[in-house]
Structures are given as structure tokens and as C-alpha cells.
Design a protein around this motif. Structure first.
Motif, PDB file in Angstrom:
ATOM      1  N   THR A 100      37.114  44.510  38.914  1.00  0.00           N
ATOM      2  CA  THR A 100      38.278  45.177  39.638  1.00  0.00           C
ATOM      3  C   THR A 100      39.157  44.164  40.051  1.00  0.00           C
ATOM      4  N   GLY A 101      40.412  44.237  39.737  1.00  0.00           N
ATOM      5  CA  GLY A 101      41.523  43.334  40.019  1.00  0.00           C
ATOM      6  C   GLY A 101      42.048  43.305  41.320  1.00  0.00           C
ATOM      7  N   VAL A 102      42.653  42.180  41.967  1.00  0.00           N
ATOM      8  CA  VAL A 102      43.423  42.431  43.279  1.00  0.00           C
ATOM      9  C   VAL A 102      44.785  42.319  42.917  1.00  0.00           C
ATOM     10  N   ALA A 103      45.850  42.944  43.879  1.00  0.00           N
ATOM     11  CA  ALA A 103      47.005  42.750  43.687  1.00  0.00           C
ATOM     12  C   ALA A 103      47.536  41.259  43.744  1.00  0.00           C
ATOM     13  N   PRO A 104      48.700  41.001  42.947  1.00  0.00           N
ATOM     14  CA  PRO A 104      49.132  39.781  42.764  1.00  0.00           C
ATOM     15  C   PRO A 104      49.731  39.192  44.088  1.00  0.00           C
ATOM     16  N   PRO A 105      49.447  37.896  44.311  1.00  0.00           N
ATOM     17  CA  PRO A 105      50.159  37.384  45.743  1.00  0.00           C
ATOM     18  C   PRO A 105      51.590  37.007  45.537  1.00  0.00           C
ATOM     19  N   PRO A 106      52.142  36.549  46.388  1.00  0.00           N
ATOM     20  CA  PRO A 106      53.602  36.336  46.307  1.00  0.00           C
ATOM     21  C   PRO A 106      53.739  35.088  45.420  1.00  0.00           C
ATOM     22  N   GLY A 107      54.543  35.253  44.558  1.00  0.00           N
ATOM     23  CA  GLY A 107      54.815  34.046  43.531  1.00  0.00           C
ATOM     24  C   GLY A 107      54.215  34.329  42.064  1.00  0.00           C
ATOM     25  N   TRP A 108      53.554  35.499  42.082  1.00  0.00           N
ATOM     26  CA  TRP A 108      52.766  35.979  40.771  1.00  0.00           C
ATOM     27  C   TRP A 108      53.277  37.302  40.225  1.00  0.00           C
ATOM     28  N   HIS A 113      48.720  37.141  36.609  1.00  0.00           N
ATOM     29  CA  HIS A 113      47.661  37.208  37.705  1.00  0.00           C
ATOM     30  C   HIS A 113      46.444  37.696  37.028  1.00  0.00           C
ATOM     31  N   ALA A 114      46.636  38.879  36.320  1.00  0.00           N
ATOM     32  CA  ALA A 114      45.276  39.698  35.792  1.00  0.00           C
ATOM     33  C   ALA A 114      44.695  38.844  34.891  1.00  0.00           C
ATOM     34  N   CYS A 115      45.431  37.796  33.917  1.00  0.00           N
ATOM     35  CA  CYS A 115      44.755  36.982  32.980  1.00  0.00           C
ATOM     36  C   CYS A 115      44.149  35.852  33.652  1.00  0.00           C
TER      37      CYS A 115
END
Length: 374
Positions: A100-108, A113-115
Motif C-alpha cells: 500500500t503506497g503513501v502519498a507523495p511528499p512535497p517535491g515528488w 514516488h510510486a516507483c
């Protein structure tokens, strides 16, 4: 007349370059039985792919020639039940892990980010990472063949470009330009041998990387904010001192990138500005493409009655451009006829999509999968 003759010479040179690329320099991995002994992790990022991920998953689970295969899937904030589809298709197959992924942080951006989550959260044992998109369906020995070609090329990154499936008119006009552009303008042998990051190309639908080299190049963290993360990753690999290679993957994989015209239009719109960089560079490239590949048939028709010799020379320029599209299509499993005859229209559509891309970026209205991209 001299200007039209110059067009003929330029288009002839570009078509000849395409032919050299496809007949001498383009790598073609073996599609038949191949076996590799090293551990491989296939990494699949998913965001709202419930409708089309099942064929991709079934093909991954049916891979042969890789005894030590791991499949790692990341559900990147899907709201359509993508994870449920993954569980239903995979069953209790121990080779597949669902994260389960997490939301991309600022700058991504979302895709890098998923990769990166996939690359850093998977088992450390695999020495090769293969990134695959949900719209890709692999042949049974695709992963093994791609890994074998990666090692044969002594490269850190191999991009085996899938056969792009086209059905609607928009697909047939636009999608073949992907392969045509790099086969026409990119010197493949120089790209492999040169350390220059500017000589780089890759397609994110199917990317195979040596894990150690990928991490030393910074991985997707090095391209966190890049819309064209695949090409930028290839450049990062070169900047780290490693080699990259392109291959014809039409016998290894198929890909239907977009199902509707709005999807195709918006998909290209979000990224074309990043392909060209500065708007002046984009304007120059588009103008050159229109001059070489769209102007000749217009000149041929417009001067047919008043200057038949000029018209005939312009017709030759048009036919040479069509020949270049045919060379590209036949080399990559694409559809040559009658689609190549509409090549001037394809270039016009590309120009319009480029203009739209810069316009929407200037207005900060570019988005993909519900996330802003600029």
C-alpha cells in the motif's frame, strides 16, 4: 526549386538514418525460450487501474525462464478497487506481494514516488529490477529475454519498447510518432557509447535495470519532480557513468497506452512541454517537422498546375517521409499501411498537442490521475 530540393535531401537523410538504426543498431531480444539464473523483481505501480490491470498481472504470473521471480505491486492511492482485483488475480501465489503506497511528499510527482517505494520496499535479494506499467502485457519469456539482453549489452538500463496497440483514429495518428521520432533523430549506437546525458531515451512502460547501478544513480529519487521520469532516469544513469540501451520489444510486450482520445490528448499534453524544454526550442523543432513532413504534400498539390517540376520534387519529399514511417512501423511491430500516408497530418496533430501542453502549463492546469504535474 532549390528550397524544395533541400527538403528532399533532408528527408532522404532522415529516412536513411531510420533505416540504418533499424537494420544495424536496434537491439532485438530473443522472444523464444530464455532462462536467467539471477533473482529478478518485477515492480508494478498502480493507481486506479482496476479496469485493465488483470491481463498485465496474468502475464506476469505466467512468466517463464526466471526461476527466482518476485512480483511486487504498489497500490498508489487507488479508489476504484484496484487492490481487490490484484488479490483476486494473484490468489495465494507466493511470488506476488501487494504493498500500500503513501502519498507523495512535497517535491515528488506520483509516478516517480510510486516507483521509488517499490524499489526500496522490495526484498534486497533481486539483482535486477523490471518496472512495468499496468497497460503492458508481457510475452511468456519477456522478463528473461529482457534481462539477458541487459547483460549482453553490458548496460545498467535497458528499455525494450513494447508494440503499441492502436485502434482508434487518434491512436493511429499519434502513437506511432513515439518510435518514429527516436528512430529518425536519435543515433542509437552513439547513444549507447556516448556518456552524454542528452543522448538518452527510454520508455517507462517496460524498463529493466541492474539494481546496484540504479541505486548508485539515485534511482527514482534522482528524478522525483520530473514528468518524463523514464527519460530523466536514463540520463541519471548516464551521469553516474553507466550505459543505457534501447531495444525493440515488440515481440516481448504489447501496450495500449490510452483507451480514448481525451486520455491520449491529456497524456501527451501533460508531458510534451518537458520533452522540448524551452518554448523557443519547441517552436523550432515543430516548425522544422512541419516544414519537412507537412509542407511537401501541400506544395505538391498547390504547384501541380503552375509548376509541375516543383510539384513532382515536393511529392518525392512527401513519399520519402512516408517511407520513413513505414521503416519505423515495420521495425517495431507497428501498422504501416495506410497509416503512413497520413504522416503529414500526424505531425500537425503533434504540433497542436505541443502548443496545448505549453498553454496549459503556463496556466498551471496540467494534471494526471487527479494530481498536478507542474
Amino acid at each position: 526549386m532549390s528550397a524544395v530540393l533541400a527538403m528532399v535531401a533532408a528527408v532522404a537523410a532522415l529516412t536513411a538514418h531510420s533505416w540504418v538504426n533499424t537494420t544495424r543498431w536496434l537491439r532485438r531480444p530473443a522472444a523464444g525460450p530464455v532462462e536467467v539464473t539471477e533473482a529478478v523483481a518485477v515492480l508494478l505501480p498502480l493507481r486506479d487501474e482496476a479496469r485493465r490491470v488483470a491481463p498485465c498481472l496474468r502475464a506476469l504470473l505466467a512468466q517463464r525462464g526466471v526461476p527466482d521471480l518476485r512480483i511486487v505491486v504498489l497500490d498508489d492511492g487507488s479508489t476504484d478497487g484496484t487492490a481487490d482485483v490484484v488479490r483476486a488475480v494473484a490468489g495465494d501465489d507466493p511470488r506476488l506481494t501487494l504493498l500500500t503506497g503513501v502519498a507523495p511528499p512535497p517535491g515528488w510527482l506520483g509516478k516517480p514516488h510510486a516507483c521509488w517505494q517499490l524499489a526500496t520496499r522490495t526484498d534486497p535479494a533481486p539483482t535486477v529490477l523490471a518496472f512495468v506499467d499496468a497497460d503492458v502485457v508481457l510475452a511468456p519469456y519477456a522478463v528473461a529475454a529482457a534481462v539477458a539482453e541487459l547483460r549482453a549489452a553490458e548496460a545498467t538500463l535497458l528499455s525494450p519498447y513494447p508494440r503499441i496497440v492502436v485502434r482508434a483514429a487518434g491512436d493511429r495518428l499519434v502513437q506511432p510518432l513515439l518510435q518514429w521520432l527516436w528512430l529518425t533523430f536519435l543515433p542509437l549506437r552513439a547513444m549507447e557509447r556516448s556518456p552524454r546525458p542528452s543522448l538518452a531515451a527510454a520508455g517507462g512502460q517496460f524498463l529493466v535495470l541492474d539494481r546496484a547501478g540504479y541505486l548508485r544513480a539515485g534511482g527514482h529519487a534522482a528524478v522525483a519532480d520530473k514528468v518524463l521520469e523514464d527519460i530523466e532516469l536514463a540520463r541519471a544513469v548516464k551521469r553516474a557513468g553507466f550505459r543505457i540501451a534501447l531495444a525493440d520489444g515488440s515481440q516481448l510486450a504489447t501496450c495500449r497506452m490510452y483507451e480514448t482520445w481525451p486520455q491520449l490528448r491529456d497524456g501527451y499534453t501533460k508531458s510534451l512541454w518537458a520533452s522540448f524544454g524551452h518554448p523557443v526550442a519547441a517552436a523550432a523543432v515543430v516548425a522544422l517537422l512541419l516544414l519537412l513532413f507537412t509542407a511537401p504534400p501541400l506544395i505538391a498539390v498547390g504547384f501541380a498546375a503552375t509548376a509541375p517540376r516543383v510539384s513532382m520534387v515536393a511529392l518525392i519529399a512527401y513519399l520519402l517521409g512516408v517511407a520513413g514511417r513505414v521503416v519505423s512501423a515495420r521495425a517495431t511491430g507497428g501498422r504501416a499501411w495506410p497509416d503512413a500516408l497520413a504522416h503529414p497530418v500526424s505531425v500537425v496533430v503533434l504540433g497542436w498537442l505541443t502548443l496545448r501542453s505549453y498553454h496549459l502549463r503556463k496556466r498551471r492546469r496540467l494534471a494526471w490521475r487527479g494530481r498536478p504535474v507542474s
